[in-house]
Scaffold this active site. Structure first.
Site, mmCIF file in Angstrom:
data_model
loop_
_atom_site.group_PDB
_atom_site.id
_atom_site.type_symbol
_atom_site.label_atom_id
_atom_site.label_comp_id
_atom_site.label_asym_id
_atom_site.label_seq_id
_atom_site.Cartn_x
_atom_site.Cartn_y
_atom_site.Cartn_z
ATOM 1 N N GLU A 37 0.782 -1.331 0.032
ATOM 2 C CA GLU A 37 -0.008 -0.061 -0.085
ATOM 3 C C GLU A 37 0.915 1.239 0.016
ATOM 4 O O GLU A 37 1.781 1.385 0.804
ATOM 5 C CB GLU A 37 -0.919 -0.111 1.359
ATOM 6 C CG GLU A 37 -1.811 1.294 1.566
ATOM 7 C CD GLU A 37 -2.575 1.910 0.436
ATOM 8 O OE1 GLU A 37 -3.366 1.001 -0.276
ATOM 9 O OE2 GLU A 37 -2.315 3.244 0.360
ATOM 10 N N GLN A 38 0.650 2.242 -0.979
ATOM 11 C CA GLN A 38 1.349 3.385 -0.817
ATOM 12 C C GLN A 38 1.471 4.358 0.239
ATOM 13 O O GLN A 38 2.310 4.942 0.386
ATOM 14 C CB GLN A 38 1.040 4.129 -2.225
ATOM 15 C CG GLN A 38 -0.535 4.661 -2.247
ATOM 16 C CD GLN A 38 -0.806 5.424 -3.533
ATOM 17 O OE1 GLN A 38 -0.065 5.715 -4.522
ATOM 18 N NE2 GLN A 38 -2.114 6.144 -3.459
ATOM 19 N N ARG A 44 -16.311 5.481 5.976
ATOM 20 C CA ARG A 44 -15.340 4.636 5.311
ATOM 21 C C ARG A 44 -14.192 4.113 6.224
ATOM 22 O O ARG A 44 -13.489 3.285 6.217
ATOM 23 C CB ARG A 44 -14.692 5.256 4.423
ATOM 24 C CG ARG A 44 -15.534 5.222 3.022
ATOM 25 C CD ARG A 44 -14.976 6.014 1.922
ATOM 26 N NE ARG A 44 -14.016 5.326 1.092
ATOM 27 C CZ ARG A 44 -14.152 4.884 0.103
ATOM 28 N NH1 ARG A 44 -15.338 5.046 -0.787
ATOM 29 N NH2 ARG A 44 -13.049 4.244 -0.441
ATOM 30 N N TYR A 54 -27.614 9.343 3.361
ATOM 31 C CA TYR A 54 -27.958 8.303 4.456
ATOM 32 C C TYR A 54 -27.348 8.643 5.454
ATOM 33 O O TYR A 54 -26.219 9.237 5.786
ATOM 34 C CB TYR A 54 -27.699 6.724 3.844
ATOM 35 C CG TYR A 54 -26.251 6.559 3.378
ATOM 36 C CD1 TYR A 54 -26.171 7.115 2.029
ATOM 37 C CD2 TYR A 54 -25.511 6.301 4.332
ATOM 38 C CE1 TYR A 54 -24.880 6.816 1.304
ATOM 39 C CE2 TYR A 54 -24.070 6.056 3.510
ATOM 40 C CZ TYR A 54 -23.699 6.400 2.345
ATOM 41 O OH TYR A 54 -22.529 6.221 1.725
ATOM 42 N N ASP A 96 -11.869 -0.953 -8.296
ATOM 43 C CA ASP A 96 -11.929 0.191 -9.321
ATOM 44 C C ASP A 96 -10.998 0.263 -10.466
ATOM 45 O O ASP A 96 -11.064 0.732 -11.679
ATOM 46 C CB ASP A 96 -11.541 1.473 -8.606
ATOM 47 C CG ASP A 96 -12.985 2.164 -7.877
ATOM 48 O OD1 ASP A 96 -13.963 1.377 -7.822
ATOM 49 O OD2 ASP A 96 -12.715 3.408 -7.326
HETATM 50 C C1 FAD Z 1 -17.447 10.016 -3.739
HETATM 51 C C2 FAD Z 1 -17.567 8.601 -3.783
HETATM 52 C C3 FAD Z 1 -18.583 7.933 -3.050
HETATM 53 C C4 FAD Z 1 -18.922 6.518 -3.002
HETATM 54 N N1 FAD Z 1 -19.714 6.005 -2.576
HETATM 55 C C5 FAD Z 1 -19.748 4.455 -2.669
HETATM 56 C C6 FAD Z 1 -21.027 3.970 -2.062
HETATM 57 O O1 FAD Z 1 -21.778 4.325 -1.391
HETATM 58 N N2 FAD Z 1 -20.976 2.343 -2.069
HETATM 59 C C7 FAD Z 1 -20.028 1.957 -2.817
HETATM 60 O O2 FAD Z 1 -20.047 0.607 -2.748
HETATM 61 N N3 FAD Z 1 -19.014 2.569 -3.501
HETATM 62 C C8 FAD Z 1 -18.823 3.825 -3.420
HETATM 63 N N4 FAD Z 1 -17.768 4.390 -4.030
HETATM 64 C C9 FAD Z 1 -16.691 3.418 -4.786
HETATM 65 C C10 FAD Z 1 -15.762 3.197 -3.815
HETATM 66 O O3 FAD Z 1 -15.274 3.782 -2.894
HETATM 67 C C11 FAD Z 1 -14.947 2.286 -4.525
HETATM 68 O O4 FAD Z 1 -15.464 1.500 -5.735
HETATM 69 C C12 FAD Z 1 -13.725 1.334 -3.880
HETATM 70 O O5 FAD Z 1 -13.126 2.140 -2.762
HETATM 71 C C13 FAD Z 1 -13.050 0.474 -4.911
HETATM 72 O O6 FAD Z 1 -12.130 -0.108 -3.916
HETATM 73 P P1 FAD Z 1 -10.510 -0.440 -4.431
HETATM 74 O O7 FAD Z 1 -9.951 -1.407 -3.270
HETATM 75 O O8 FAD Z 1 -10.804 -1.133 -5.742
HETATM 76 O O9 FAD Z 1 -9.922 0.983 -4.431
HETATM 77 P P2 FAD Z 1 -9.417 1.925 -3.279
HETATM 78 O O10 FAD Z 1 -10.436 1.916 -2.279
HETATM 79 O O11 FAD Z 1 -9.404 3.226 -3.927
HETATM 80 O O12 FAD Z 1 -8.130 1.605 -2.987
HETATM 81 C C14 FAD Z 1 -6.909 1.630 -3.658
HETATM 82 C C15 FAD Z 1 -5.756 1.561 -2.726
HETATM 83 O O13 FAD Z 1 -4.698 1.466 -3.615
HETATM 84 C C16 FAD Z 1 -3.693 2.436 -3.235
HETATM 85 N N5 FAD Z 1 -2.762 2.645 -4.304
HETATM 86 C C17 FAD Z 1 -2.864 3.419 -5.410
HETATM 87 N N6 FAD Z 1 -1.748 3.305 -6.218
HETATM 88 C C18 FAD Z 1 -1.093 2.525 -5.750
HETATM 89 C C19 FAD Z 1 0.252 2.102 -6.044
HETATM 90 N N7 FAD Z 1 0.766 2.582 -7.245
HETATM 91 N N8 FAD Z 1 1.042 1.311 -5.063
HETATM 92 C C20 FAD Z 1 0.451 0.921 -3.860
HETATM 93 N N9 FAD Z 1 -0.710 1.255 -3.519
HETATM 94 C C21 FAD Z 1 -1.655 2.117 -4.293
HETATM 95 C C22 FAD Z 1 -4.401 3.505 -2.779
HETATM 96 O O14 FAD Z 1 -3.714 4.388 -1.755
HETATM 97 C C23 FAD Z 1 -5.610 2.723 -2.184
HETATM 98 O O15 FAD Z 1 -5.347 2.544 -0.660
HETATM 99 C C24 FAD Z 1 -17.706 5.658 -3.881
HETATM 100 C C25 FAD Z 1 -16.545 6.533 -4.634
HETATM 101 C C26 FAD Z 1 -16.658 7.798 -4.713
HETATM 102 C C27 FAD Z 1 -15.669 8.610 -5.480
#
Ligand code: FAD
Length: 419
Positions: A41-42, A117, A223, A303
């Protein structure tokens, strides 16, 4: 000295890039099967500030299976109802019980939660207790060396893994390596958000419900969150600006700019927008549909693979589904899982996840259009929208009813029968 076991003889070395919701869930799900993942994790610490997430049954059933049910329940709120309202008059357009009468749990066999979160991160991170978690590791580059992947981090560390899982979010480095380009796109919509103490919202009807306030070119969703349900998380989305020039999520705004799209809206909406100083807007970015989710020994989740507009509240939920699917498929690999098995596993994973997440991505765009219908669309179009909202549980129940673990197990069993 005993010989070093070859990749074909030992459990795969699994490197997860990103300790977000996906990376942490995956590590926990793998641990349940006795498999170990190393997370890079960065960030220097796991911290998520000031925002919330709505977790639906397709994710909460998985978190409960991971043994997190009680910890999650303690920091979450179940909305009483789901309500769609006219953003200006405040009239109820459609409403469905959620917690009321136990309706949601009865239908989907798992709860619907609003949660900070930071609290969700604490529940996941607390359960992992730092096992295999390497903070301060920002992936700079990756490459394939034979059957293994070589990872280079900005802090100078270099490691090898048999499988790399890119849970590194919408601006994923792993995705760039897999697809050879950047597939992230500004949606043309942006948002203002905040967590407001309930006491600052005297005009808010049904404060414990999850509510969409709809209007021309904008909507506001909110909510209640927290174990005490004493705060409201809101998320106000507007069309525009047309382009997003910054390479960051956030852009500064002029004073009161956040209210521009909500002139004449219900006092509850204005109270929410004005409850906190707003100095920034969030650009909403999406991942273009990817042809392939894996290359070599690297595969995407969350994502990085399918960032979507948040209008079905499914980004985090589908990410949790991805994590559980990956864990089940990895657990099903033969004990001597080698390169061919990993290839097959990644193809199967993409097959299980691509269509569902693409459908939800597309549906979120369609929902954006419905939520933002302009007055100029005319009364018939508005009536059609209202009728559509009245069918919300019938039209979108499939999202919440999904059982990722059962689906993965079924696919794995089918695959082993076929093999
Ligand atoms: C405003 C907003 C509201 C939202 N509300 C909802 C909701 O109500 N319900 C829902 O289901 N979803 C919601 N989402 C979407 C949800 O937040 C994301 O889909 C979810 O967090 C994706 O999880 P992830 O683990 O793929 O990515 P993330 O949670 O974004 O985690 C990615 C991680 O990778 C790390 N990282 C990035 N690049 C590197 C690198 N090069 N090297 C090492 N580490 C790195 C980051 O620091 C981070 O910790 C919302 C999104 C937004 C923007």
């Amino acid at each position: 000295m005993p010989p070093t076991p070859s990749a074909a003889r030992r459990a795969p070395r699994i490197a997860v890039i990103g300790g977000g919701i996906g990376g942490l869930t995956l590590a926990l799900a793998l641990r349940r099967h006795g498999l170990r993942a190393v997370i890079y994790e960065q960030a220097a610490e796991l911290a998520e500030i000031g925002a919330a997430v709505a977790l639906s049954a397709n994710a909460t059933r998985e978190l409960e299976r991971l043994g997190l049910g009680a910890a999650l329940a303690a920091v979450s709120t179940e909305p009483t109802e789901l309500i769609f309202r006219d953003g200006r008059s405040g009239a109820r357009v459609a409403a469905f019980p959620v917690r009321d009468g136990g309706a949601y749990r009865e239908r989907f066999a798992a709860p619907y939660y609003g949660v900070h979160r930071a609290d969700l991160q604490k529940v996941l991170g607390g359960a992992l207790a730092g096992e295999g978690l390497h903070l301060g590791h920002r992936l700079a580059a990756l490459d394939q060396r034979g059957d293994a992947m070589a990872l280079t981090f900005e802090n100078g560390a270099e490691v090898e893994a048999d499988l790399v899982i890119g849970g590194d979010g919408v601006r994923s480095v792993v995705r760039r390596w897999i697809t050879g380009g950047d597939k992230v796109r500004y949606s043309g919509t942006s948002a203002f958000r905040g967590v407001v103490p309930m006491g600052l919202l005297p005009s808010l009807p049904d404060p414990q419900a999850i509510q969409f306030w709809m209007g021309p070119e904008a909507h506001l969703l909110h909510y209640a969150i927290g174990g005490e349900a004493d705060s409201v998380n809101f998320f106000a989305v507007v069309e525009g600006p047309e382009t997003w020039t910054s390479d960051r999520w956030l852009a500064g705004i002029a004073r009161a700019e956040h209210r521009a799209g909500f002139a004449g809206w219900h006092p509850a909406v204005i109270e929410m927008l004005d409850a906190l100083p707003q100095s920034q807007r969030w650009g909403l970015f999406v991942t273009d549909p990817l042809r392939r989710w894996h290359r070599g020994r690297a595969v995407l989740m969350g994502d990085s693979a399918h960032a979507m507009l948040p209008h079905h509240g499914q980004g985090a939920n589908t990410t949790i589904e991805d994590a559980v699917t990956l864990a089940e498929l990895l657990a099903e690999l033969p004990a001597a899982g080698g390169a061919c098995d990993l290839d097959r596993m990644m193809r199967r994973y993409q097959g299980l996840r691509q269509r569902r997440t693409r459908t939800i991505q597309r549906s979120a765009w369609a929902t954006n259009r419905l939520l933002h219908l302009p007055d100029t669309a005319g009364p018939e179009a508005l009536a059609r929208r209202d009728a559509r909202m009245a069918r919300f549980p019938e039209d979108f129940g499939w999202i919440h009813a999904f059982d990722a673990r059962a689906t993965a197990l079924e696919a794995a069993a089918g695959g082993s029968r076929a093999a």
